[in-house]
Design an enzyme around this catalytic site. Structure first.
Site, short mmCIF file in Angstrom:
data_model
loop_
_atom_site.label_atom_id
_atom_site.label_comp_id
_atom_site.label_asym_id
_atom_site.label_seq_id
_atom_site.Cartn_x
_atom_site.Cartn_y
_atom_site.Cartn_z
N ASP A 1 18.78 3.70 18.07
CA ASP A 1 17.44 3.53 17.54
C ASP A 1 17.48 4.14 16.16
O ASP A 1 18.05 5.23 15.97
CB ASP A 1 16.37 4.20 18.42
CG ASP A 1 14.97 3.74 18.01
OD1 ASP A 1 14.78 2.51 17.88
OD2 ASP A 1 14.09 4.59 17.82
N SER A 2 16.94 3.43 15.22
CA SER A 2 17.05 3.91 13.85
C SER A 2 15.82 3.54 13.05
O SER A 2 15.03 2.68 13.45
CB SER A 2 18.31 3.34 13.18
OG SER A 2 18.29 1.94 13.24
N TYR B 1 14.64 -1.83 5.13
CA TYR B 1 14.28 -1.09 3.92
C TYR B 1 15.44 -0.94 2.94
O TYR B 1 15.31 -0.27 1.91
CB TYR B 1 13.74 0.30 4.30
CG TYR B 1 12.50 0.24 5.17
CD1 TYR B 1 11.25 0.03 4.61
CD2 TYR B 1 12.59 0.38 6.55
CE1 TYR B 1 10.10 -0.03 5.40
CE2 TYR B 1 11.46 0.33 7.35
CZ TYR B 1 10.22 0.13 6.77
OH TYR B 1 9.10 0.07 7.56
#
Length: 183
Positions: free
Chosen positions: A54-55, A138
């Protein structure tokens, strides 16, 4: 990474290589919680040692947000353009010295031997506008510390060598080595 670490005795499978199962919702409050939830679900469904990640992105001027909400920051899961646009709008008047950010990756390994959870971080700053067309999320607005280019302008090899996910996976290698050669 398994090949470079000489872990050829492990066979890497993806979700496409196992029968479909109901993935658990990511309800954790931290990246570590969510990685553990996903790895536990995979292990329970397959009986195979499972790694899950999970990041996301933590921005200091936003009190650590978007954090675990990174993929759905603008309201729709996975809308990278909307998420990035919202982030830039929220930071519009924030001066350069307060645009610090960190990409975070938590990786969980769940197996019959137990659970291991590790964290990798990649510090940097948020640019004023997107640059580059590599990567995802991002990456076009994240400038790694000590670098003039955004993550989206780095080659996949450059990114893997220094990214949050690369750092987390490197931290997971001892547990994978133990799994590959049990005592």
């Amino acid at each position: 990474m398994l090949d470079r670490a000489r872990l050829s005795s492990l066979t890497l499978l993806s979700l496409e290589d196992v029968p479909p199962y109901q993935e658990a919702p990511e309800t954790g409050l931290t990246f570590e919680d969510n990685a553990r939830i996903k790895a536990r679900a995979a292990f329970a469904a397959t009986g195979l040692a499972s790694v899950a990640d999970d990041s996301g992105l933590e921005v200091g001027a936003l009190n650590g947000m978007p954090g675990v909400l990174s993929a759905r920051w603008a309201g729709v899961h996975g809308d990278d353009a909307a998420n990035t646009a919202l982030l830039l709008a929220q930071l519009r008047d924030v001066p350069d010295e307060r645009r610090g950010a960190t990409f975070v990756s938590a990786c969980a390994l769940v197996s019959a031997s137990g659970e291991v959870v590790v964290r990798g971080e990649w510090p940097g700053t948020i640019a004023h506008e997107p640059r580059g067309d590599g990567g995802f999320g991002y990456d076009p607005v994240f400038i790694p510390a000590g670098c003039a280019r955004t993550a989206a302008q780095l080659s996949p090899e450059e990114k893997d060598a220094v990214s949050h996910r690369g750092r987390a996976l490197a931290a997971l290698l001892p547990a994978l080595r133990a799994l590959a050669s049990p005592s």
